[in-house]
Structure formats: C-alpha cells, structure tokens
Scaffold this active site. Structure first.
Site, short mmCIF file in Angstrom:
data_model
loop_
_atom_site.label_atom_id
_atom_site.label_comp_id
_atom_site.label_asym_id
_atom_site.label_seq_id
_atom_site.Cartn_x
_atom_site.Cartn_y
_atom_site.Cartn_z
N ALA A 193 0.83 -1.21 0.00
CA ALA A 193 0.00 0.00 0.00
C ALA A 193 0.86 1.26 0.00
O ALA A 193 2.08 1.18 0.16
CB ALA A 193 -0.93 0.00 1.20
N CYS A 194 0.20 2.38 -0.10
CA CYS A 194 0.82 3.62 -0.56
C CYS A 194 2.23 3.97 -0.07
O CYS A 194 3.12 3.95 -0.90
CB CYS A 194 -0.09 4.81 -0.34
SG CYS A 194 0.45 6.26 -1.27
N PRO A 195 2.51 4.31 1.17
CA PRO A 195 3.88 4.81 1.35
C PRO A 195 4.93 3.70 1.44
O PRO A 195 6.12 3.99 1.43
CB PRO A 195 3.81 5.59 2.66
CG PRO A 195 2.66 5.03 3.38
CD PRO A 195 1.76 4.34 2.41
#
Lengths: 75, 226
Positions: free
Chosen positions: A12-14
C-alpha cells in the site's frame, strides 16, 4: 555495478517508497535498483523522491498496472 | 546538462520478465464508456437537471483525482516522509480558491439576511480524536475517502473491501451520531470566524495565513536543495 531487484507488489501507498529509500541506502554508488510496483501512487512518489535526490530514474510499464522503476545510485 | 548515456533500462541485464502478452488497446472501451457516461447524463437531465450536473462534476472530479494523484493523506504525510510539499501546496491552493468561493456565497447570504450556508460544526477535543481515528483508518485501508473512491475505479481490490467498511462505518456513525451530539459534543462551540473576527479580518486573515503556510511549505521543500 550490481543490479538489485526490489519486490513491492501488493504494497500500500507509502510502503514502496520507504522500502526504496532503505534499499538505496544499502547500495553502492553505480548500482541500479529495479523497483517492481503495482500501485499507481508509487508511480508518482518514488520517482519524484528519487529525482529530487539527484538519481537517474526511468519507468517502464511492463503490463497494465505493473511497472518497473529503474533507479541508478549515481552519487 | 550532460548528454545522457544509454538509457538506464538498456543497461540492465537482469530483467528477463519481459511482457509476453501485448498490451491491450483500450481505446474501444474508452469510447464506449464515454458514450455510456453521456447517455446516462442525458437520462438524468430528463429527470432533473441538477442530477446531470452532479453526475458530470463527479466524473470530472474523479478524473482529475486519478490523473493528478491528488491525495490528502500524502499531502500531510510527504513533508515529513520525503520532504516533498508539492501535494501539500496543491491542497493549500485548493483551500485558498475554496475560501474565496465560499466567502462569496456566505457573504451573499449574510447580506441578504439569510442563514449562512455551509457545514459550520462544533469544534473541540472530539475533532482531534476523530482526526486521529480517521488517520489510523486511512493508513490501514490504504487511502482516505477520496483516495479509496478513486482506487475503486482503478480496480484495487483492497480499496473495494475498504469501501464496503467505509460505507458500513459511515452508516453506523450517522445512526448513533445523535447520542454523541447529546452527550459529548453538546458543550462544544460552533465557531464561525466572521462572527468572531468580523468579515474582513476573517476573510483576509485566512488568506494571509494560507499564503504564509504556502511559503513555509515552499521553504521546507527547497531547504535541502540550497
């Protein structure tokens, strides 16, 4: 001149960005890191961060929604 | 600028997983989708014109969110994580534009002696607690509200699961909101700045504050480069 593969599929994103930062710290100057991602946000923030650090960056979409980011640790 | 040597990827030897399948041409799907969007818009406008306007605004907003990777979570996280404030500055510009627009609408209503429109909600410690809970949820779900909606459109299965619970949580929250309002929030004040500071100071003060934050963000971004 090692070539290192970093698998960030499904992250997921970071997370891809943090993994990339940590991995690049371990590499030597001249090495090339290949980050494999399938998250479209990493497509933006990983190259943006790496270019700002002064590394050469290239992106390749190997199939729909699946990218390789090439980063050369050139300093 | 020095001339770049051979491209990075041509110098890489370990990549063997070249695409075996040719990428599909999606132009046909795009045209079909565009036609479907327009037809549904025409259908909505026959029921009620504002519905068609909302439909088009929603599509346009989703498109801009997807293409720009405009992300509120990243906007507040990146300055600390990577030192990049490009998204934070985009959010600040958006708030500046919204400030001007909302002030015009609200001042118009105020001058006409009508109640001021807008979500003027009670502020207090519960705002901070709610923000922290929302932040934890956004990290686990892999996106905030707009990010989750945008990624459902991009076909991320994780965000589809998040959307189900996002709707369930919102419904649950709306269901027992009355209890919280009566027991927890009842003493919290609803602060509308123009009532406290007066219209000129509230409006220009907010803009000056946002410009100051923008300048600070810019400084934070370039402080390493100098």
């Amino acid at each position: 001149m090692a070539e290192v593969h970093l698998d960030c599929l499904g992250e997921a994103c970071p997370v891809p960005l943090i993994k990339t930062q940590n991995k690049l710290n371990q590499l030597n100057v001249g090495d090339i890191l290949i980050v494999e991602i399938d998250h479209s946000c990493a497509m933006k923030n990983v190259p943006e961060w790496a270019r700002k650090e002064g590394y050469s960056v290239e992106i390749e979409e190997i199939e729909e929604g699946h990218w390789y980011i090439y980063i050369e640790k050139n300093k | 600028m020095e001339q770049p040597q051979a491209s990075l990827k041509s110098r890489v030897h370990t990549v063997t997983a070249k695409p075996s399948v040719k990428k599909k041409n999606q132009l046909g799907y795009g045209i079909a989708l565009l036609a479907a969007i327009i037809l549904f818009g025409v259908f909505l406008s026959n029921i009620k014109a504002p519905l068609a306007i909302r439909w088009m605004l929603g599509i346009a907003l989703g498109f801009v969110l997807q293409r720009s990777r405009f992300c509120f979570t990243a906007a507040t996280r990146d300055p600390f994580l990577t030192g990049s404030t490009s998204l934070l500055r985009a959010v600040l510009i958006a708030i500046m534009i919204a400030t001007v627009g909302f002030a015009a609408i609200q001042y118009n209503a105020f001058s006409a002696g009508k109640p001021v429109p807008g979500n003027i909600s009670p502020v207090g410690i519960h705002t901070i607690i709610g923000g922290i809970i929302f932040g934890i949820g956004a990290v686990i779900a892999g996106g905030c509200a707009s990010g989750t909606l945008m990624r459902v459109g991009e076909a991320y299965i994780m965000n589809m699961i998040a959307l189900v619970f996002f709707i369930a949580g919102s419904a649950l929250g709306a269901y027992h909101f009355g209890w919280w309002k009566a027991n927890v929030i009842k003493n919290a004040p609803s602060i509308f700045l123009p009532n406290v500071l007066g219209w000129p100071l509230a409006f220009f003060g907010q803009l000056v504050l946002l410009f100051a934050l923008y300048w600070l963000a810019l400084w934070w971004d370039y402080r390493k480069a100098e």
